[in-house]
Structure formats: structure tokens, C-alpha cells
Design a protein around this motif. Structure first.
Motif, PDB file in Angstrom:
ATOM      1  N   ILE A   1     -11.586   5.115 -21.102  1.00 31.38           N
ATOM      2  CA  ILE A   1     -12.540   4.031 -21.362  1.00 31.38           C
ATOM      3  C   ILE A   1     -13.535   4.489 -22.406  1.00 31.38           C
ATOM      4  O   ILE A   1     -14.121   5.579 -22.294  1.00 31.38           O
ATOM      5  CB  ILE A   1     -13.242   3.608 -20.056  1.00 31.38           C
ATOM      6  N   GLN A   2     -13.736   3.682 -23.439  1.00 34.11           N
ATOM      7  CA  GLN A   2     -14.540   4.071 -24.586  1.00 34.11           C
ATOM      8  C   GLN A   2     -15.944   3.457 -24.542  1.00 34.11           C
ATOM      9  O   GLN A   2     -16.199   2.469 -23.848  1.00 34.11           O
ATOM     10  CB  GLN A   2     -13.841   3.661 -25.882  1.00 34.11           C
ATOM     11  N   ALA A   3     -16.843   4.056 -25.331  1.00 32.89           N
ATOM     12  CA  ALA A   3     -18.246   3.636 -25.320  1.00 32.89           C
ATOM     13  C   ALA A   3     -18.411   2.182 -25.740  1.00 32.89           C
ATOM     14  O   ALA A   3     -19.261   1.465 -25.197  1.00 32.89           O
ATOM     15  CB  ALA A   3     -19.068   4.554 -26.227  1.00 32.89           C
ATOM     16  N   ASP A   4     -17.616   1.733 -26.712  1.00 33.24           N
ATOM     17  CA  ASP A   4     -17.815   0.366 -27.199  1.00 33.24           C
ATOM     18  C   ASP A   4     -17.532  -0.674 -26.109  1.00 33.24           C
ATOM     19  O   ASP A   4     -18.018  -1.811 -26.174  1.00 33.24           O
ATOM     20  CB  ASP A   4     -16.974   0.077 -28.441  1.00 33.24           C
ATOM     21  N   GLN A   5     -16.783  -0.297 -25.059  1.00 30.63           N
ATOM     22  CA  GLN A   5     -16.530  -1.225 -23.963  1.00 30.63           C
ATOM     23  C   GLN A   5     -17.793  -1.503 -23.147  1.00 30.63           C
ATOM     24  O   GLN A   5     -17.914  -2.549 -22.520  1.00 30.63           O
ATOM     25  CB  GLN A   5     -15.419  -0.692 -23.057  1.00 30.63           C
ATOM     26  N   PHE A   6     -18.731  -0.561 -23.167  1.00 28.50           N
ATOM     27  CA  PHE A   6     -19.996  -0.754 -22.461  1.00 28.50           C
ATOM     28  C   PHE A   6     -20.879  -1.775 -23.168  1.00 28.50           C
ATOM     29  O   PHE A   6     -21.851  -2.256 -22.590  1.00 28.50           O
ATOM     30  CB  PHE A   6     -20.742   0.576 -22.341  1.00 28.50           C
ATOM     31  N   LEU A   7     -20.550  -2.098 -24.419  1.00 26.79           N
ATOM     32  CA  LEU A   7     -21.351  -3.037 -25.205  1.00 26.79           C
ATOM     33  C   LEU A   7     -20.803  -4.458 -25.162  1.00 26.79           C
ATOM     34  O   LEU A   7     -21.426  -5.375 -25.697  1.00 26.79           O
ATOM     35  CB  LEU A   7     -21.420  -2.568 -26.663  1.00 26.79           C
ATOM     36  N   ARG A   8     -19.663  -4.649 -24.541  1.00 28.74           N
ATOM     37  CA  ARG A   8     -19.047  -5.967 -24.544  1.00 28.74           C
ATOM     38  C   ARG A   8     -19.804  -6.929 -23.642  1.00 28.74           C
ATOM     39  O   ARG A   8     -20.035  -6.650 -22.464  1.00 28.74           O
ATOM     40  CB  ARG A   8     -17.586  -5.871 -24.099  1.00 28.74           C
ATOM     41  N   PRO A   9     -20.209  -8.095 -24.169  1.00 32.76           N
ATOM     42  CA  PRO A   9     -20.942  -9.069 -23.356  1.00 32.76           C
ATOM     43  C   PRO A   9     -20.020  -9.777 -22.364  1.00 32.76           C
ATOM     44  O   PRO A   9     -18.856 -10.029 -22.659  1.00 32.76           O
ATOM     45  CB  PRO A   9     -21.500 -10.047 -24.394  1.00 32.76           C
ATOM     46  N   ARG A  10     -20.541 -10.084 -21.215  1.00 31.72           N
ATOM     47  CA  ARG A  10     -19.786 -10.829 -20.203  1.00 31.72           C
ATOM     48  C   ARG A  10     -20.139 -12.313 -20.216  1.00 31.72           C
ATOM     49  O   ARG A  10     -19.584 -13.075 -19.446  1.00 31.72           O
ATOM     50  CB  ARG A  10     -20.054 -10.226 -18.820  1.00 31.72           C
ATOM     51  N   ARG A  11     -21.057 -12.703 -21.086  1.00 29.35           N
ATOM     52  CA  ARG A  11     -21.445 -14.099 -21.265  1.00 29.35           C
ATOM     53  C   ARG A  11     -21.992 -14.263 -22.672  1.00 29.35           C
ATOM     54  O   ARG A  11     -22.488 -13.305 -23.271  1.00 29.35           O
ATOM     55  CB  ARG A  11     -22.463 -14.525 -20.198  1.00 29.35           C
ATOM     56  N   VAL A  12     -21.900 -15.458 -23.212  1.00 31.50           N
ATOM     57  CA  VAL A  12     -22.296 -15.711 -24.598  1.00 31.50           C
ATOM     58  C   VAL A  12     -23.744 -15.326 -24.856  1.00 31.50           C
ATOM     59  O   VAL A  12     -24.079 -14.756 -25.898  1.00 31.50           O
ATOM     60  CB  VAL A  12     -22.068 -17.201 -24.956  1.00 31.50           C
ATOM     61  N   ALA A  13     -24.620 -15.610 -23.900  1.00 36.16           N
ATOM     62  CA  ALA A  13     -26.052 -15.350 -24.086  1.00 36.16           C
ATOM     63  C   ALA A  13     -26.371 -13.873 -24.250  1.00 36.16           C
ATOM     64  O   ALA A  13     -27.456 -13.514 -24.722  1.00 36.16           O
ATOM     65  CB  ALA A  13     -26.836 -15.918 -22.911  1.00 36.16           C
ATOM     66  N   ASP A  14     -25.441 -12.986 -23.875  1.00 32.98           N
ATOM     67  CA  ASP A  14     -25.681 -11.549 -23.950  1.00 32.98           C
ATOM     68  C   ASP A  14     -25.082 -10.908 -25.194  1.00 32.98           C
ATOM     69  O   ASP A  14     -24.904  -9.689 -25.241  1.00 32.98           O
ATOM     70  CB  ASP A  14     -25.132 -10.850 -22.699  1.00 32.98           C
ATOM     71  N   ALA A  15     -24.796 -11.702 -26.208  1.00 28.50           N
ATOM     72  CA  ALA A  15     -24.194 -11.168 -27.433  1.00 28.50           C
ATOM     73  C   ALA A  15     -25.234 -10.850 -28.496  1.00 28.50           C
ATOM     74  O   ALA A  15     -24.893 -10.659 -29.661  1.00 28.50           O
ATOM     75  CB  ALA A  15     -23.175 -12.155 -27.991  1.00 28.50           C
ATOM     76  N   LEU A  16     -26.509 -10.765 -28.115  1.00 33.25           N
ATOM     77  CA  LEU A  16     -27.577 -10.491 -29.074  1.00 33.25           C
ATOM     78  C   LEU A  16     -27.732  -8.986 -29.301  1.00 33.25           C
ATOM     79  O   LEU A  16     -27.219  -8.167 -28.534  1.00 33.25           O
ATOM     80  CB  LEU A  16     -28.890 -11.089 -28.561  1.00 33.25           C
ATOM     81  N   ASP A  17     -28.482  -8.626 -30.345  1.00 30.15           N
ATOM     82  CA  ASP A  17     -28.608  -7.224 -30.738  1.00 30.15           C
ATOM     83  C   ASP A  17     -29.960  -6.613 -30.402  1.00 30.15           C
ATOM     84  O   ASP A  17     -30.262  -5.510 -30.857  1.00 30.15           O
ATOM     85  CB  ASP A  17     -28.369  -7.090 -32.254  1.00 30.15           C
TER      86      ASP A  17
ATOM     87  N   ILE B   1     -22.547  -0.436 -14.032  1.00 36.17           N
ATOM     88  CA  ILE B   1     -22.655  -0.585 -12.585  1.00 36.17           C
ATOM     89  C   ILE B   1     -21.536  -1.440 -12.008  1.00 36.17           C
ATOM     90  O   ILE B   1     -20.946  -1.116 -10.974  1.00 36.17           O
ATOM     91  CB  ILE B   1     -24.023  -1.188 -12.206  1.00 36.17           C
ATOM     92  N   ARG B   2     -21.202  -2.532 -12.666  1.00 41.62           N
ATOM     93  CA  ARG B   2     -20.240  -3.482 -12.090  1.00 41.62           C
ATOM     94  C   ARG B   2     -18.788  -3.085 -12.307  1.00 41.62           C
ATOM     95  O   ARG B   2     -17.897  -3.598 -11.626  1.00 41.62           O
ATOM     96  CB  ARG B   2     -20.490  -4.887 -12.632  1.00 41.62           C
ATOM     97  N   GLY B   3     -18.525  -2.189 -13.256  1.00 39.42           N
ATOM     98  CA  GLY B   3     -17.157  -1.741 -13.460  1.00 39.42           C
ATOM     99  C   GLY B   3     -16.275  -2.822 -14.068  1.00 39.42           C
ATOM    100  O   GLY B   3     -16.741  -3.752 -14.711  1.00 39.42           O
ATOM    101  N   GLY B   4     -14.966  -2.679 -13.858  1.00 40.92           N
ATOM    102  CA  GLY B   4     -14.005  -3.635 -14.392  1.00 40.92           C
ATOM    103  C   GLY B   4     -13.569  -3.355 -15.817  1.00 40.92           C
ATOM    104  O   GLY B   4     -12.791  -4.131 -16.385  1.00 40.92           O
ATOM    105  N   LEU B   5     -14.028  -2.253 -16.420  1.00 39.21           N
ATOM    106  CA  LEU B   5     -13.600  -1.890 -17.767  1.00 39.21           C
ATOM    107  C   LEU B   5     -12.197  -1.298 -17.685  1.00 39.21           C
ATOM    108  O   LEU B   5     -11.901  -0.488 -16.810  1.00 39.21           O
ATOM    109  CB  LEU B   5     -14.562  -0.874 -18.381  1.00 39.21           C
ATOM    110  N   GLN B   6     -11.335  -1.682 -18.616  1.00 35.14           N
ATOM    111  CA  GLN B   6      -9.936  -1.250 -18.555  1.00 35.14           C
ATOM    112  C   GLN B   6      -9.503  -0.549 -19.836  1.00 35.14           C
ATOM    113  O   GLN B   6     -10.000  -0.843 -20.925  1.00 35.14           O
ATOM    114  CB  GLN B   6      -9.035  -2.461 -18.305  1.00 35.14           C
ATOM    115  N   ALA B   7      -8.598   0.392 -19.661  1.00 32.58           N
ATOM    116  CA  ALA B   7      -8.022   1.105 -20.804  1.00 32.58           C
ATOM    117  C   ALA B   7      -6.697   1.721 -20.353  1.00 32.58           C
ATOM    118  O   ALA B   7      -6.429   1.852 -19.156  1.00 32.58           O
ATOM    119  CB  ALA B   7      -8.971   2.189 -21.311  1.00 32.58           C
ATOM    120  N   TRP B   8      -5.881   2.103 -21.339  1.00 36.01           N
ATOM    121  CA  TRP B   8      -4.624   2.774 -21.029  1.00 36.01           C
ATOM    122  C   TRP B   8      -4.814   4.287 -21.122  1.00 36.01           C
ATOM    123  O   TRP B   8      -5.368   4.797 -22.088  1.00 36.01           O
ATOM    124  CB  TRP B   8      -3.517   2.341 -21.985  1.00 36.01           C
ATOM    125  N   GLY B   9      -4.366   4.985 -20.068  1.00 37.26           N
ATOM    126  CA  GLY B   9      -4.427   6.438 -20.054  1.00 37.26           C
ATOM    127  C   GLY B   9      -3.071   7.017 -19.680  1.00 37.26           C
ATOM    128  O   GLY B   9      -2.041   6.346 -19.801  1.00 37.26           O
TER     129      GLY B   9
END
Length: 291
Positions: free
Chosen positions: A211-227, A241-249
């Protein structure tokens, strides 16, 4: 959030996510150990048993309403009725005010157990309605009070709650300031990289997850896409905290396998990660001149 499986459907809307004050009956479903009638059998006669239920009643009398509760699931099932529990409170006037997405609320977080694994611990917290995130503010002399199981515990917890409530309100003011701080992509990645190490690093800080760092930046709702810093911090905190990030290992036989990050369910790990993440936010704000 580490609610019991039997409580998830009950608490996923109103009670568990702090939508309105909880009754004793609802608290009992979410954190039954808070209503233990005696200390765990492992405690000696010198252990002063002060039930959390008495503290809850005392806080209610002072205008603190419980809005969220949960408890750990111990390895030893025999301790389940006395195990560590966490209850979040809001003071009167905030517990019942109208809700809008994006609102933040100052909270007091109470942690205790009746099996000797925790003293009464009162700390500052912030609740964000948009993503139902319950954050814990980084530790400090004004932000955290510990009360041992002796003396007038109820009075000491109440006094400590008023102290950390002021710290929670200051954290809300900080969050308002963070919304005015714009982060470039490198600065956002710096927060995400640090969160990845906090969540998955070993004692030396080495990280082996795909799991990569950029996955921690992904918004889960449109309103959270700000900088801005506040929104970026919330994306990172929620994904941590909520988890659910996915990757292939790769598994032990070097075969491809899908990896999914788990939700942080332990109270200790939740509090530790939230405090560290809040400190990262504070450091970034200071670097950007918004401390």
C-alpha cells in the motif's frame, strides 16, 4: 471504530457515530464494561473500584452528554465485562445542535477500565461530521489528564474534563486556521508518507506493505478533494484509521495476492495514531506559518 459486531448495526447511524446523546441503555450495548458492578477479580483489595457509570452520571450533571462509546475485545474473554472502554462527550449546547456536513465539534474523550489496564484518562478530542471521524488531539499538559483509581475520582474527572474541553475548543480554532493553508502535492505526500510509516512501520520504521502513500490522499467523498491542510489531514486520518486501502503484493510463496488494510479497532492504537497524526498536522501548520 472498534464496536462489538453485535453493536455495529445498532450504532452505525445514530448512537455509535455521535449523532445525538446516548442513554444508559445505549451505552450499555456499546460499552457494557463501563457498567461493571465490581472490579475484575485480578485486582487486589487496595484497588479502589470507582465505576465508570458513576463518572458518566457526574459528567451528565455538569452538562457533558455521552455521544459515542466502544470497548476493546480482550484476548481473555473472561475480562470482557471489565475491559478498557472509551466514551466521547460533548458539552451542552453542542450535543443537540443542528448538523451540517463539515461541522466540527469539541469533545472530551474518557478512557477507563475495571481490570487494571487503565486509569481514568481524560483527553481532548474533535469530531468531524462529514466523515464521522472522531479524532484525538495530540497529548500535552493542557490536553490530557490522568486520574488514578483512588480519592474523589468523579470530581477529578469532571475538573479534568473542563480543562481538556478548552483544549478541544482550541483544536477547533486550529482546524479553522488549517483550512486557509494550501498544500502543494509534495507537502501532501509528506503527510501521507509519515502516516504510512505510523500505520505500517515496524520499530525501525521499515514498511513492507505494498500500500502506497498516495492511497492515503484519496478522497472518499467529493467534498474532500480540496488541497487545504485541514481537508488533506482529514483524508489522511480517515484512510489511516478506517482502512480499506488495497494493493497487490506477494505471499510467502511469491504468488500475487491482494492486500487490504484493516480498520484500526483497538482503543490504544486508535488513540496513539490519532495523536501522532494530529501532531503531524500541527508541525505542517507551523512550517506553513499557521501555527
Amino acid at each position: 471504530m472498534s464496536f462489538f459486531r453485535s453493536s455495529r448495526s445498532f450504532g452505525s447511524t445514530r448512537a455509535a457515530m455521535g449523532a445525538s446523546p446516548l442513554s444508559d441503555g445505549e451505552l450499555m450495548q456499546l460499552a457494557p464494561s463501563a457498567f461493571a458492578t465490581e472490579a475484575h477479580s485480578s485486582r487486589s483489595a487496595r484497588y479502589a473500584y470507582i465505576p465508570t457509570a458513576d463518572v458518566i452520571a457526574g459528567l451528565r450533571r455538569e452538562g457533558f452528554a455521552p455521544v459515542l462509546a466502544r470497548q476493546t475485545r480482550p484476548r481473555d474473554a473472561e475480562r470482557s465485562g471489565h475491559t478498557k472502554h472509551l466514551i466521547r462527550f460533548r458539552h451542552e449546547g453542542q450535543a443537540n445542535q443542528p448538523r451540517r456536513l463539515g461541522m466540527t465539534f469539541p469533545e472530551v474523550v474518557l478512557i477507563n477500565s475495571h481490570d487494571g489496564t487503565s486509569a481514568y484518562h481524560v483527553t481532548a478530542g474533535v469530531f468531524r461530521l462529514a466523515c464521522l471521524n472522531g479524532m484525538v488531539v495530540s497529548d500535552g499538559p493542557e490536553r490530557s489528564v490522568k486520574v488514578p483509581h483512588k480519592g474523589d475520582v468523579v470530581r477529578q474527572v469532571i475538573e479534568g474534563s473542563f480543562e481538556v474541553l478548552d483544549a478541544s475548543r482550541q483544536a477547533i480554532e486550529a482546524a479553522d486556521a488549517w483550512t486557509g493553508v494550501t498544500l502543494n502535492r509534495d507537502e501532501q505526500h509528506a503527510l501521507a508518507d509519515a502516516a504510512r510509516v505510523l500505520r505500517f512501520g515496524d520499530e525501525e520504521g521499515n514498511v513492507s506493505t505494498p500500500i502506497q502513500a498516495d492511497q492515503f490522499l484519496r478522497p472518499r467523498r467529493v467534498a474532500d478533494a480540496l488541497d487545504d491542510l485541514w481537508t488533506t489531514f482529514n483524508r489522511v486520518q480517515e484512510n489511516t484509521i478506517r482502512g480499506g486501502l488495497q494493493a497487490w503484493g506477494r505471499d510467502g510463496n511469491n504468488r500475487p495476492r491482494r492486500v487490504t488494510s484493516r480498520e484500526v479497532t483497538g482503543i490504544d492504537q486508535d488513540v496513539k495514531l490519532n495523536r501522532a497524526l494530529w501532531m503531524l498536522g500541527e508541525r505542517m501548520a507551523a512550517l506553513k506559518g499557521a501555527a
